[in-house]
Design a protein around this motif. Structure first.
Motif, mmCIF file in Angstrom:
data_model
loop_
_atom_site.group_PDB
_atom_site.id
_atom_site.type_symbol
_atom_site.label_atom_id
_atom_site.label_comp_id
_atom_site.label_asym_id
_atom_site.label_seq_id
_atom_site.Cartn_x
_atom_site.Cartn_y
_atom_site.Cartn_z
ATOM 1 N N VAL A 99 0.838 -1.203 0.000
ATOM 2 C CA VAL A 99 0.000 0.000 0.000
ATOM 3 C C VAL A 99 0.876 1.257 0.000
ATOM 4 C CG1 VAL A 99 -1.782 1.280 1.246
ATOM 5 C CG2 VAL A 99 -1.818 -1.221 1.231
ATOM 6 N N SER A 100 0.471 2.224 -0.824
ATOM 7 C CA SER A 100 1.130 3.522 -0.810
ATOM 8 C C SER A 100 0.082 4.613 -1.035
ATOM 9 C CB SER A 100 2.229 3.592 -1.871
ATOM 10 O OG SER A 100 1.727 3.311 -3.144
ATOM 11 N N ALA A 101 0.391 5.793 -0.547
ATOM 12 C CA ALA A 101 -0.455 6.974 -0.758
ATOM 13 C C ALA A 101 0.327 7.928 -1.653
ATOM 14 C CB ALA A 101 -0.780 7.636 0.570
ATOM 15 N N TYR A 102 -0.389 8.755 -2.406
ATOM 16 C CA TYR A 102 0.308 9.679 -3.287
ATOM 17 C C TYR A 102 -0.479 10.968 -3.473
ATOM 18 C CZ TYR A 102 -2.841 7.687 -6.801
ATOM 19 O OH TYR A 102 -3.947 7.240 -7.476
ATOM 20 N N GLY A 103 0.248 11.981 -3.902
ATOM 21 C CA GLY A 103 -0.344 13.268 -4.255
ATOM 22 C C GLY A 103 0.213 13.718 -5.590
ATOM 23 N N LYS A 104 -0.602 14.454 -6.350
ATOM 24 C CA LYS A 104 -0.189 14.951 -7.660
ATOM 25 C C LYS A 104 -0.522 16.438 -7.753
ATOM 26 C CE LYS A 104 -2.797 11.910 -9.801
ATOM 27 N NZ LYS A 104 -3.456 11.128 -10.866
ATOM 28 N N GLY A 129 -4.841 24.974 -12.662
ATOM 29 C CA GLY A 129 -4.225 24.033 -11.743
ATOM 30 C C GLY A 129 -4.888 22.666 -11.745
ATOM 31 N N TYR A 130 -4.128 21.668 -11.350
ATOM 32 C CA TYR A 130 -4.610 20.297 -11.222
ATOM 33 C C TYR A 130 -4.026 19.733 -9.934
ATOM 34 C CZ TYR A 130 -4.600 15.251 -11.680
ATOM 35 O OH TYR A 130 -4.753 13.916 -11.421
ATOM 36 N N GLY A 131 -4.819 18.957 -9.219
ATOM 37 C CA GLY A 131 -4.327 18.285 -8.022
ATOM 38 C C GLY A 131 -5.050 16.973 -7.818
ATOM 39 N N GLY A 132 -4.390 16.049 -7.182
ATOM 40 C CA GLY A 132 -5.016 14.762 -6.909
ATOM 41 C C GLY A 132 -4.357 14.090 -5.718
ATOM 42 N N VAL A 133 -5.130 13.275 -5.018
ATOM 43 C CA VAL A 133 -4.617 12.434 -3.934
ATOM 44 C C VAL A 133 -5.212 11.045 -4.112
ATOM 45 C CG1 VAL A 133 -4.231 14.289 -2.268
ATOM 46 C CG2 VAL A 133 -6.448 13.167 -2.356
ATOM 47 N N GLY A 134 -4.452 10.036 -3.726
ATOM 48 C CA GLY A 134 -4.962 8.686 -3.899
ATOM 49 C C GLY A 134 -4.200 7.656 -3.100
ATOM 50 N N VAL A 135 -4.709 6.437 -3.164
ATOM 51 C CA VAL A 135 -4.051 5.274 -2.565
ATOM 52 C C VAL A 135 -3.922 4.203 -3.632
ATOM 53 C CG1 VAL A 135 -4.797 5.705 -0.196
ATOM 54 C CG2 VAL A 135 -6.218 4.333 -1.694
ATOM 55 N N GLU A 136 -2.883 3.396 -3.486
ATOM 56 C CA GLU A 136 -2.595 2.341 -4.447
ATOM 57 C C GLU A 136 -2.334 1.040 -3.692
ATOM 58 O OE1 GLU A 136 1.348 1.585 -6.963
ATOM 59 O OE2 GLU A 136 0.218 3.347 -7.624
ATOM 60 N N TYR A 137 -2.875 -0.054 -4.205
ATOM 61 C CA TYR A 137 -2.673 -1.378 -3.612
ATOM 62 C C TYR A 137 -2.053 -2.282 -4.670
ATOM 63 C CZ TYR A 137 -3.598 -5.875 -1.439
ATOM 64 O OH TYR A 137 -3.454 -7.132 -0.917
ATOM 65 N N LYS A 138 -0.822 -2.731 -4.440
ATOM 66 C CA LYS A 138 -0.115 -3.582 -5.395
ATOM 67 C C LYS A 138 -0.648 -5.013 -5.325
ATOM 68 C CE LYS A 138 4.119 -0.931 -5.303
ATOM 69 N NZ LYS A 138 5.499 -0.880 -4.867
ATOM 70 N N LEU A 139 -1.154 -5.510 -6.445
ATOM 71 C CA LEU A 139 -1.593 -6.897 -6.532
ATOM 72 C C LEU A 139 -0.401 -7.823 -6.775
ATOM 73 C CD1 LEU A 139 -4.775 -6.391 -8.731
ATOM 74 C CD2 LEU A 139 -4.668 -6.757 -6.261
ATOM 75 N N ASN A 140 0.572 -7.355 -7.548
ATOM 76 C CA ASN A 140 1.838 -8.045 -7.762
ATOM 77 C C ASN A 140 2.868 -7.006 -8.176
ATOM 78 O OD1 ASN A 140 1.677 -7.647 -10.618
ATOM 79 N ND2 ASN A 140 0.386 -9.461 -10.807
ATOM 80 N N GLN A 141 4.007 -7.437 -8.686
ATOM 81 C CA GLN A 141 5.081 -6.508 -9.020
ATOM 82 C C GLN A 141 4.689 -5.508 -10.110
ATOM 83 O OE1 GLN A 141 8.743 -8.414 -10.030
ATOM 84 N NE2 GLN A 141 9.797 -6.514 -10.492
ATOM 85 N N ASN A 142 3.774 -5.891 -11.033
ATOM 86 C CA ASN A 142 3.429 -5.033 -12.160
ATOM 87 C C ASN A 142 2.036 -4.408 -12.110
ATOM 88 O OD1 ASN A 142 5.907 -5.512 -13.408
ATOM 89 N ND2 ASN A 142 5.139 -7.335 -14.413
ATOM 90 N N VAL A 143 1.103 -5.009 -11.382
ATOM 91 C CA VAL A 143 -0.301 -4.583 -11.412
ATOM 92 C C VAL A 143 -0.725 -4.016 -10.061
ATOM 93 C CG1 VAL A 143 -2.673 -5.330 -11.844
ATOM 94 C CG2 VAL A 143 -0.802 -6.342 -13.153
ATOM 95 N N ALA A 144 -1.457 -2.893 -10.102
ATOM 96 C CA ALA A 144 -1.939 -2.260 -8.875
ATOM 97 C C ALA A 144 -3.349 -1.721 -9.076
ATOM 98 C CB ALA A 144 -1.011 -1.131 -8.451
ATOM 99 N N LEU A 145 -4.135 -1.755 -8.012
ATOM 100 C CA LEU A 145 -5.443 -1.101 -7.964
ATOM 101 C C LEU A 145 -5.236 0.285 -7.373
ATOM 102 C CD1 LEU A 145 -7.632 -3.951 -6.450
ATOM 103 C CD2 LEU A 145 -7.629 -3.176 -8.820
ATOM 104 N N LEU A 146 -6.047 1.262 -7.796
ATOM 105 C CA LEU A 146 -5.924 2.587 -7.213
ATOM 106 C C LEU A 146 -7.287 3.232 -7.050
ATOM 107 C CD1 LEU A 146 -6.219 4.900 -9.712
ATOM 108 C CD2 LEU A 146 -4.061 3.854 -10.291
#
Length: 173
Positions: A99-104, A129-146
């Motif tokens: 799991v990771s959190a991010y901002g853009k 302007g543009y902004g975003g915040v989110g969370v990401e869940y890695k299913l494996n090394q290449n694929v993630a849900l967000l």
């Protein structure tokens, strides 16, 4: 629109330069289902988003995307449609291995069209302007849900609002 094109070219150039200097980075592509409230019909509608980016390292990256706001009819009175594009710097904060959190933060260009029952067409576009915040869940090394919230520029007079919620899938390479 010219500002957005210049920003996209600069982002792609930076990604290419970073890739040439380091093999530690990773590119990614993704798609998401988005929901934005349409101010004209006072209802939410599901649409789509495509995006691509490059992570220079575990924390810093750049991303560009396009969100479509399909045609929405509001009875015999008319219809609205539009889109939003963006380029943004991205900062990721790993929480654990999956799991990771991010901002853009970046720049967006948006367009909204309204056609009324008299055949009159109105168009509103803005770059801001543009902004975003989110969370990401890695299913494996290449694929993630967000899951994320994004803000595309200023308040819109008609059509889809500037506030967008989305859930998607990302593939890293």
């Amino acid at each position: 629109m010219n500002k957005l094109i210049i920003a996209l070219i600069a982002g792609v150039t930076a990604m290419g330069a970073a890739q040439a200097q380091s093999t530690a980075g990773r590119g990614y592509v993704g798609a998401a289902a988005v929901s934005a409230k349409n101010t004209t019909v006072d209802a939410h509608k599901a649409d789509g988003k495509l995006f691509a980016g490059y992570q220079f390292d575990e924390r810093l990256g750049v991303e560009a995307g396009w969100t479509n706001h399909h045609k929405t009819d509001f009875g015999v009175r008319g219809s609205t449609e539009g889109y939003g594009t963006y380029v943004a710097a991205k900062y990721t904060l790993p929480i654990n291995e999956q799991v990771s959190a991010y901002g853009k933060v970046g720049l967006s260009h948006n367009e909204r069209k309204l056609t009324n029952n008299l055949g009159q067409r109105f168009k509103d576009d803005d770059t801001g302007g543009y902004g975003g915040v989110g969370v990401e869940y890695k299913l494996n090394q290449n694929v993630a849900l967000l899951a994320e919230y994004e803000r595309y520029g200023k308040k819109k007079a008609y059509g889809a609002k500037a506030d967008v919620w989305n859930v998607g899938l990302k593939y890293g390479f």
